[in-house]
Write an enzyme that holds these catalytic residues in place. Structure first.
Site, mmCIF file in Angstrom:
data_model
loop_
_atom_site.group_PDB
_atom_site.id
_atom_site.type_symbol
_atom_site.label_atom_id
_atom_site.label_comp_id
_atom_site.label_asym_id
_atom_site.label_seq_id
_atom_site.Cartn_x
_atom_site.Cartn_y
_atom_site.Cartn_z
ATOM 1 N N ASP A 168 -24.179 -36.827 18.743
ATOM 2 C CA ASP A 168 -24.643 -35.560 19.301
ATOM 3 C C ASP A 168 -24.856 -35.668 20.801
ATOM 4 O O ASP A 168 -25.673 -34.965 21.386
ATOM 5 C CB ASP A 168 -25.959 -35.147 18.614
ATOM 6 N N LYS B 264 -19.783 -34.766 24.587
ATOM 7 C CA LYS B 264 -18.693 -34.529 23.628
ATOM 8 C C LYS B 264 -17.458 -35.377 23.938
ATOM 9 O O LYS B 264 -16.711 -35.718 23.041
ATOM 10 C CB LYS B 264 -18.369 -33.033 23.597
ATOM 11 N N ASP C 92 -21.934 -33.659 15.459
ATOM 12 C CA ASP C 92 -22.327 -32.284 15.766
ATOM 13 C C ASP C 92 -21.330 -31.671 16.756
ATOM 14 O O ASP C 92 -20.625 -32.383 17.468
ATOM 15 C CB ASP C 92 -23.740 -32.271 16.390
ATOM 16 N N ASN C 93 -21.248 -30.351 16.796
ATOM 17 C CA ASN C 93 -20.519 -29.605 17.832
ATOM 18 C C ASN C 93 -19.013 -29.814 17.846
ATOM 19 O O ASN C 93 -18.393 -29.735 18.918
ATOM 20 C CB ASN C 93 -21.071 -29.958 19.228
ATOM 21 N N GLU D 235 -26.383 -23.738 17.093
ATOM 22 C CA GLU D 235 -27.826 -23.589 16.890
ATOM 23 C C GLU D 235 -28.354 -22.271 17.474
ATOM 24 O O GLU D 235 -28.018 -21.886 18.588
ATOM 25 C CB GLU D 235 -28.582 -24.772 17.509
HETATM 26 O O1 LIG Z 1 -26.411 -36.344 25.624
HETATM 27 C C1 LIG Z 1 -26.263 -35.773 26.684
HETATM 28 N N1 LIG Z 1 -26.251 -34.454 26.828
HETATM 29 C C2 LIG Z 1 -26.474 -33.602 25.691
HETATM 30 C C3 LIG Z 1 -25.255 -33.670 24.783
HETATM 31 N N2 LIG Z 1 -25.232 -32.473 23.942
HETATM 32 C C4 LIG Z 1 -24.621 -31.377 24.388
HETATM 33 O O2 LIG Z 1 -24.078 -31.371 25.475
HETATM 34 C C5 LIG Z 1 -24.664 -30.141 23.557
HETATM 35 C C6 LIG Z 1 -24.306 -28.913 24.143
HETATM 36 C C7 LIG Z 1 -24.354 -27.728 23.409
HETATM 37 C C8 LIG Z 1 -23.969 -26.445 24.053
HETATM 38 C C9 LIG Z 1 -23.262 -25.488 23.334
HETATM 39 C C10 LIG Z 1 -22.919 -24.279 23.919
HETATM 40 C C11 LIG Z 1 -23.274 -24.024 25.229
HETATM 41 F F1 LIG Z 1 -22.961 -22.840 25.799
HETATM 42 C C12 LIG Z 1 -23.976 -24.985 25.956
HETATM 43 C C13 LIG Z 1 -24.335 -26.190 25.371
HETATM 44 C C14 LIG Z 1 -24.779 -27.744 22.073
HETATM 45 C C15 LIG Z 1 -25.116 -28.960 21.478
HETATM 46 O O3 LIG Z 1 -25.537 -29.000 20.178
HETATM 47 C C16 LIG Z 1 -25.059 -30.146 22.198
HETATM 48 O O4 LIG Z 1 -25.400 -31.298 21.549
HETATM 49 C C17 LIG Z 1 -26.027 -36.579 27.900
HETATM 50 C C18 LIG Z 1 -26.521 -36.170 29.105
HETATM 51 C C19 LIG Z 1 -26.257 -36.982 30.194
HETATM 52 O O5 LIG Z 1 -26.723 -36.681 31.422
HETATM 53 N N3 LIG Z 1 -25.540 -38.115 30.045
HETATM 54 C C20 LIG Z 1 -25.082 -38.443 28.809
HETATM 55 N N4 LIG Z 1 -25.311 -37.714 27.728
HETATM 56 MG MG LIG Z 2 -25.452 -30.950 19.424
#
Ligand SMILES: O=C(NCCNC(=O)c1cc(-c2ccc(F)cc2)cc(O)c1O)c1cc(O)ncn1
Ligand SMILES: [Mg+2]
Length: 214
Positions: free
Chosen positions: A141, A144, A169-170, A199
Site C-alpha cells: 500500500d 504504486k 491496494d489501489n 476509500e
Molecule cells: O507510501 C507512500 N505514500 C503513500 C502511498 N499511497 C498512496 O499513494 C495512495 C494514494 C491514493 C490516492 C488515490 C486517489 C487520489 F486522487 C489520490 C491518492 C489512495 C491510496 O489508497 C493510496 O495508498 C510514500 C510516500 C513517500 O514520500 N515515499 C514513499 N512512499
Molecule cells: Mg492505498
C-alpha cells in the site's frame, strides 16, 4: 502554525476512540475521513476485504509496505494470533510519528514493529534485523511504482515461501499496471481480483490477492 492532515486525524482518534479498543480507532478514522477530510487509508469497504484475507491466512508474520497513519496496521494487528508479528515500513517521518501514536492508542504496539525508511533499503535487511525467515502475508500500500520492484526484491531475498499471500491496494486507482501485468502473467503466482471502490468514494478500485506458488 498549521497542523497536518495526519495530525488532525490523530486528534480525532484521541477525541473519539477508546484507548485499547482497535475497532473504535478504525471507526473514528473512517468517520473523520467521511465527515471531515478524505485521506488515503484503505478505508472501510476495502478494509472488510483486508480483514477477511487476514482472518483466512491467520499469519504469524506480516509485512505492510506503506503505513501512512496506521489505519490498516491497526485493522491487521487486531486480527493476529497472540505471538504473531507485523512489520510495517513507512518512508515519511511525519506519517510514521502519527502512526506510532495511532497504533499505541489502539493498544497494539506489542504486535507491531514500525520501521522508518525506504522499502527498497529495508526489504534486504528483514532477515538480519528481525529474524524473519519468510512472510505469510504482505500488504502492499505504498508508492504504486514500488509494488513491482519490491515484489521482485522479496522473491530474490527469499522472503516469500510456497503459499505466501500478497494483497495489493489501489490496483485500479491510482493503479499499478506494471505490477498487475507481472503478477497476473507470472506462472509463480495465482491471482484473484476483489472489485471495490477507492476509500470513502464511489470511484472504482480494488485489491489483488496473489498466492506465491514457490
Ligand atoms: O507510501 C507512500 N505514500 C503513500 C502511498 N499511497 C498512496 O499513494 C495512495 C494514494 C491514493 C490516492 C488515490 C486517489 C487520489 F486522487 C489520490 C491518492 C489512495 C491510496 O489508497 C493510496 O495508498 C510514500 C510516500 C513517500 O514520500 N515515499 C514513499 N512512499
Ligand atoms: Mg492505498
Amino acid at each position: 502554525t498549521q497542523t497536518t492532515r495526519p495530525q488532525r486525524m490523530l486528534a480525532a482518534v484521541q477525541k473519539n476512540a477508546t484507548r485499547g479498543d482497535p475497532r473504535s480507532v478504525v471507526k473514528a478514522i473512517d468517520q473523520f475521513c467521511r465527515q471531515k477530510e478524505w485521506a488515503m487509508n484503505v478505508g472501510d469497504e476495502k478494509g472488510c476485504i483486508l480483514d477477511s484475507v487476514v482472518t483466512e491466512v491467520n499469519p504469524e508474520t506480516v509485512l505492510e509496505l506503506g503505513t501512512y497513519c496506521g489505519y490498516s496496521t491497526v485493522r491487521i494487528a487486531s486480527l493476529l494470533p497472540p505471538q504473531a508479528k507485523l512489520i510495517t515500513l513507512e518512508f515519511n517521518p511525519g506519517n510514521a510519528a502519527i502512526a506510532r501514536q495511532v497504533i499505541a492508542w489502539a493498544g497494539l504496539e506489542d504486535k507491531v514493529e514500525l520501521v522508518e525508511g525506504a522499502s527498497g533499503d529495508f526489504i534486504p535487511k528483514m532477515k538480519e534485523m528481525f529474524g524473519i525467515k519468510t512472510f505469510d502475508l504482505v500488504f502492499l500500500d505504498h508508492w504504486k511504482d514500488r509494488y513491482l520492484p519490491d515484489t521482485k526484491l522479496m522473491e530474490e531475498c527469499g522472503l516469500l515461501r510456497k503459499g505466501s499471500i500478497l494483497l495489493a491496494d489501489n490496483v485500479i486507482c491510482p493503479g499499478t499496471p506494471d505490477y498487475l501485468e507481472y503478477i497476473r502473467n507470472s506462472p509463480r503466482y495465482k491471482s484473484q481480483f476483489f472489485k471495490s471502490h477507492l476509500e470513502y468514494t464511489k470511484v472504482e478500485d480494488g485489491l489483488e490477492k496473489s498466492i506465491f506458488l514457490g
